[in-house]
Structures are given as structure tokens and as C-alpha cells.
Design a protein around this motif. Structure first.
Motif, PDB file in Angstrom:
ATOM      1  N   ASP A  12       0.716  -1.225   0.038  1.00 57.38           N
ATOM      2  CA  ASP A  12       0.053  -0.012  -0.043  1.00 57.38           C
ATOM      3  C   ASP A  12       0.809   1.250  -0.159  1.00 57.38           C
ATOM      4  O   ASP A  12       0.278   2.296  -0.398  1.00 57.38           O
ATOM      5  CB  ASP A  12      -0.940  -0.018   1.146  1.00 57.38           C
ATOM      6  CG  ASP A  12      -0.646   0.744   2.546  1.00 57.38           C
ATOM      7  OD1 ASP A  12       0.462   0.968   2.745  1.00 57.38           O
ATOM      8  OD2 ASP A  12      -1.467   0.726   3.385  1.00 57.38           O
ATOM      9  N   ASP A  13       2.089   1.092   0.351  1.00 56.47           N
ATOM     10  CA  ASP A  13       3.053   2.463   0.142  1.00 56.47           C
ATOM     11  C   ASP A  13       2.922   3.172  -1.207  1.00 56.47           C
ATOM     12  O   ASP A  13       2.859   4.283  -1.325  1.00 56.47           O
ATOM     13  CB  ASP A  13       4.517   2.151   0.703  1.00 56.47           C
ATOM     14  CG  ASP A  13       4.814   1.815   1.962  1.00 56.47           C
ATOM     15  OD1 ASP A  13       3.586   2.262   2.936  1.00 56.47           O
ATOM     16  OD2 ASP A  13       5.717   1.278   2.386  1.00 56.47           O
ATOM     17  N   GLU A  15       0.608   2.708  -3.741  1.00 55.02           N
ATOM     18  CA  GLU A  15      -0.473   3.464  -4.124  1.00 55.02           C
ATOM     19  C   GLU A  15      -0.810   4.706  -3.265  1.00 55.02           C
ATOM     20  O   GLU A  15      -1.378   5.747  -4.035  1.00 55.02           O
ATOM     21  CB  GLU A  15      -1.609   2.354  -3.730  1.00 55.02           C
ATOM     22  CG  GLU A  15      -1.716   0.835  -4.419  1.00 55.02           C
ATOM     23  CD  GLU A  15      -0.745  -0.339  -3.772  1.00 55.02           C
ATOM     24  OE1 GLU A  15       0.276   0.266  -3.279  1.00 55.02           O
ATOM     25  OE2 GLU A  15      -1.081  -1.368  -3.844  1.00 55.02           O
ATOM     26  N   LEU A  16      -0.457   4.604  -2.123  1.00 50.89           N
ATOM     27  CA  LEU A  16      -0.427   6.041  -1.343  1.00 50.89           C
ATOM     28  C   LEU A  16       0.207   7.087  -2.018  1.00 50.89           C
ATOM     29  O   LEU A  16      -0.327   8.162  -2.459  1.00 50.89           O
ATOM     30  CB  LEU A  16      -0.114   5.871   0.171  1.00 50.89           C
ATOM     31  CG  LEU A  16      -1.245   5.222   1.053  1.00 50.89           C
ATOM     32  CD1 LEU A  16      -0.724   4.889   2.420  1.00 50.89           C
ATOM     33  CD2 LEU A  16      -2.403   6.334   1.352  1.00 50.89           C
ATOM     34  N   SER A 131       4.827   9.831   2.001  1.00 52.00           N
ATOM     35  CA  SER A 131       4.024   8.905   2.578  1.00 52.00           C
ATOM     36  C   SER A 131       3.483   9.513   4.003  1.00 52.00           C
ATOM     37  O   SER A 131       3.903  10.637   4.130  1.00 52.00           O
ATOM     38  CB  SER A 131       5.002   7.668   3.223  1.00 52.00           C
ATOM     39  OG  SER A 131       5.485   7.112   2.320  1.00 52.00           O
ATOM     40  N   PRO A 132       2.376   9.134   4.571  1.00 50.28           N
ATOM     41  CA  PRO A 132       1.721   9.687   5.594  1.00 50.28           C
ATOM     42  C   PRO A 132       3.035   9.766   6.744  1.00 50.28           C
ATOM     43  O   PRO A 132       2.691  10.730   7.811  1.00 50.28           O
ATOM     44  CB  PRO A 132       0.731   8.550   6.179  1.00 50.28           C
ATOM     45  CG  PRO A 132       0.382   7.895   4.863  1.00 50.28           C
ATOM     46  CD  PRO A 132       1.747   7.899   4.062  1.00 50.28           C
ATOM     47  N   LYS A 152      -6.931   5.452  -8.237  1.00 49.25           N
ATOM     48  CA  LYS A 152      -6.161   5.354  -7.137  1.00 49.25           C
ATOM     49  C   LYS A 152      -6.759   4.980  -5.955  1.00 49.25           C
ATOM     50  O   LYS A 152      -6.462   3.998  -5.120  1.00 49.25           O
ATOM     51  CB  LYS A 152      -5.318   6.719  -6.737  1.00 49.25           C
ATOM     52  CG  LYS A 152      -4.521   6.825  -5.668  1.00 49.25           C
ATOM     53  CD  LYS A 152      -4.070   8.389  -5.429  1.00 49.25           C
ATOM     54  CE  LYS A 152      -3.358   8.191  -3.856  1.00 49.25           C
ATOM     55  NZ  LYS A 152      -1.902   8.778  -3.921  1.00 49.25           N
ATOM     56  N   LEU A 156      -6.249   1.398  -3.595  1.00 46.06           N
ATOM     57  CA  LEU A 156      -6.358   1.529  -2.377  1.00 46.06           C
ATOM     58  C   LEU A 156      -7.158   0.822  -1.295  1.00 46.06           C
ATOM     59  O   LEU A 156      -7.008   0.170  -0.490  1.00 46.06           O
ATOM     60  CB  LEU A 156      -6.117   2.944  -1.342  1.00 46.06           C
ATOM     61  CG  LEU A 156      -4.697   3.842  -1.845  1.00 46.06           C
ATOM     62  CD1 LEU A 156      -4.765   5.299  -1.756  1.00 46.06           C
ATOM     63  CD2 LEU A 156      -3.796   3.221  -1.052  1.00 46.06           C
ATOM     64  N   VAL A 169      -5.483   5.775   5.189  1.00 42.16           N
ATOM     65  CA  VAL A 169      -5.753   5.247   3.906  1.00 42.16           C
ATOM     66  C   VAL A 169      -7.356   5.503   3.548  1.00 42.16           C
ATOM     67  O   VAL A 169      -7.992   5.204   2.608  1.00 42.16           O
ATOM     68  CB  VAL A 169      -5.395   3.660   3.964  1.00 42.16           C
ATOM     69  CG1 VAL A 169      -5.604   3.078   2.708  1.00 42.16           C
ATOM     70  CG2 VAL A 169      -4.079   3.524   4.519  1.00 42.16           C
ATOM     71  N   VAL A 174      -7.235  10.639   1.482  1.00 42.97           N
ATOM     72  CA  VAL A 174      -6.580  10.841   0.076  1.00 42.97           C
ATOM     73  C   VAL A 174      -6.777  11.643  -0.873  1.00 42.97           C
ATOM     74  O   VAL A 174      -5.935  12.247  -1.510  1.00 42.97           O
ATOM     75  CB  VAL A 174      -6.843   9.140  -0.515  1.00 42.97           C
ATOM     76  CG1 VAL A 174      -6.053   8.928  -2.017  1.00 42.97           C
ATOM     77  CG2 VAL A 174      -6.005   8.169   0.367  1.00 42.97           C
ATOM     78  N   GLU A 191      -0.664  14.626  -7.697  1.00 46.68           N
ATOM     79  CA  GLU A 191       0.381  13.732  -6.654  1.00 46.68           C
ATOM     80  C   GLU A 191       1.580  14.750  -6.876  1.00 46.68           C
ATOM     81  O   GLU A 191       2.006  15.496  -7.891  1.00 46.68           O
ATOM     82  CB  GLU A 191       0.534  12.569  -7.073  1.00 46.68           C
ATOM     83  CG  GLU A 191      -0.620  11.646  -6.617  1.00 46.68           C
ATOM     84  CD  GLU A 191      -0.384  10.324  -7.155  1.00 46.68           C
ATOM     85  OE1 GLU A 191      -1.235   9.513  -6.398  1.00 46.68           O
ATOM     86  OE2 GLU A 191       0.373   9.883  -7.759  1.00 46.68           O
TER      87      GLU A 191
END
Length: 225
Positions: A12-13, A15-16, A131-132, A152, A156, A169, A174, A191
Motif C-alpha cells: 500500500d505504500d 498506491e498511497l 508517505s503519511p 487510485k 487503495l 488510507v 487521500v 500528486e
């Protein structure tokens, strides 16, 4: 056609950080490979389940997924990690590489960022995504994902174990992040990236065919019509 490699420490990294951009690459006809370095063994959910989630997300983005063999929370920017990423760079012949930002509170993210810089040291385009857990991020390059935000979010949503246990997430979060970067980029949704290296190839466009001179009487005839 470009060959794109996106590298992430955990399922998931990627995709985020750059899921919308990968969708845009696929829409442009580019080949995209996602390298997930660990199985996410220490996150929410069981490892086998996380693999299935990541595979579903890759299908949602229409990307090839390859797995590393490292362990969550034990990644180091050592020779083995560099070699793992280096093999992926070589096998995909990547023109563009996306990876974590180096300033991050998660040690795996920092390690993967450092290892990727070494592994892709001959590459011309290396871009860091947020990343968060990123602590410092000052983007100067943006990708318009206005046409790809839903894809996207769909990717996720495949990571159900993470969506149910992490506010980061949440689709609303997002979308809000994409709107924030979109405002900076003067588009609807974007992005953002910090280039480690970015070479812009301004090759001359194909030459236009010689213009054919239109006879004067033809021009008069059209005007009269």
C-alpha cells in the motif's frame, strides 16, 4: 513508451504515494512495475492476506507486481537491499523510478529511499513521493491525476486490512491530499514529488512535411464560396 518502476517498503505504500501517477502512466501506454520490498509482516493483517490485497491493487492499476524478500521493520540500506532494487531496475530497464522520500519517521522508508538512490544511480529520473509518515517534503514537481484519482482510491480500497485500521488510507484523506497538491499545481487533483534527479529530454519534434503552396485561384474560389 517509458518503463516505470515504483518502489515501496510495504504493501500500500506505492498506491498511497504515487498510485494516481502510475494510473496516468498506464493511460499513456507506459509499462509500470511495482516493487514491494517486504511483505508487511508487522502491519495490520496477516502476510498472506496482504499479498492478496497488493495483487488486487496492482490489477486495479494494471501494473506488474514483484516482491522483495525482506522483512517489515528490518530493512537496511545495505548491499543486499541495493542488489534487490538494482535487479528490478535492470530487469525493467526503468526510465523513471519512484520511491519514498528520504525524510521519514519509518526506518524502512528511509532505508528503501537510500538503497534506491544507490541502485538507480545511473538513472535519469528518480522521484521521491510522500508517505503519511514523511517528516519533511518540499515538492517541486507535480503530476495531474484529475482523471485518475478514482482509480487510485479503488486500488487503495483493495488494501482492506489497512483501510479498516488506518485513517491515512481513508478515501477522504487521500482525496484531500490530492486536492491540496492540486491547488499548489494549479490543477484539480495532483500528486507531488521531490526530484532526486530529473532529466528533461527536449528532443526535437519530428519535422513537418513541406507545406504545399495553394494556388491563388483556389484561395479566391474558397473566399467566393
Amino acid at each position: 513508451m517509458r518503463s516505470v518502476l515504483a518502489v515501496g517498503a510495504h504493501p500500500d505504500d506505492i498506491e498511497l504515494g504515487c498510485g494516481g501517477t502510475l494510473a496516468a502512466h498506464r493511460a499513456a501506454g507506459d509499462a509500470v512495475t511495482m516493487l514491494v520490498v517486504t511483505g508487511g509482516q508487522n502491519g495490520p493483517g496477516v502476510t498472506a492476506g496482504r499479498r492478496r490485497e497488493a495483487e488486487a491493487a496492482a490489477r486495479a492499476l494494471d501494473c506488474l507486481l514483484i516482491w522483495g524478500s525482506l522483512v517489515d521493520c528490518e530493512v537496511s540500506p545495505d548491499a543486499a537491499t541495493i542488489a534487490l532494487i538494482e535487479r528490478a531496475v535492470a530487469e525493467t530497464e526503468a526510465d523513471v523510478v519512484y520511491v519514498h522520500a528520504p525524510d521519514d519517521s519509518h526506518q524502512d522508508h528511509r532505508a528503501v529511499a537510500a538503497a534506491t538512490i544507490s541502485a538507480a544511480r545511473h538513472g535519469r529520473r528518480i522521484l521521491h513521493y510522500r508517505s503519511p509518515s514523511t517528516t519533511r517534503f518540499e515538492p517541486s514537481l507535480f503530476v495531474d491525476i484529475s482523471a485518475h484519482l478514482n482509480r487510485k482510491i479503488d486500488a487503495l480500497s483493495c488494501h482492506r486490512s489497512q483501510v479498516e485500521n488506518s485513517a491515512m488510507v481513508d478515501p477522504e484523506v487521500v482525496a484531500a491530499s490530492a486536492r491540496h497538491f492540486g491547488a499548489q499545481a494549479r490543477v484539480r487533483y495532483a500528486e507531488a514529488f521531490v526530484p532526486a534527479r530529473f532529466v528533461w529530454d527536449l528532443a526535437a519534434p519530428p519535422s513537418l512535411p513541406d507545406l504545399v503552396e495553394v494556388p491563388a485561384f483556389a484561395a479566391v474560389s474558397r473566399a467566393a464560396a
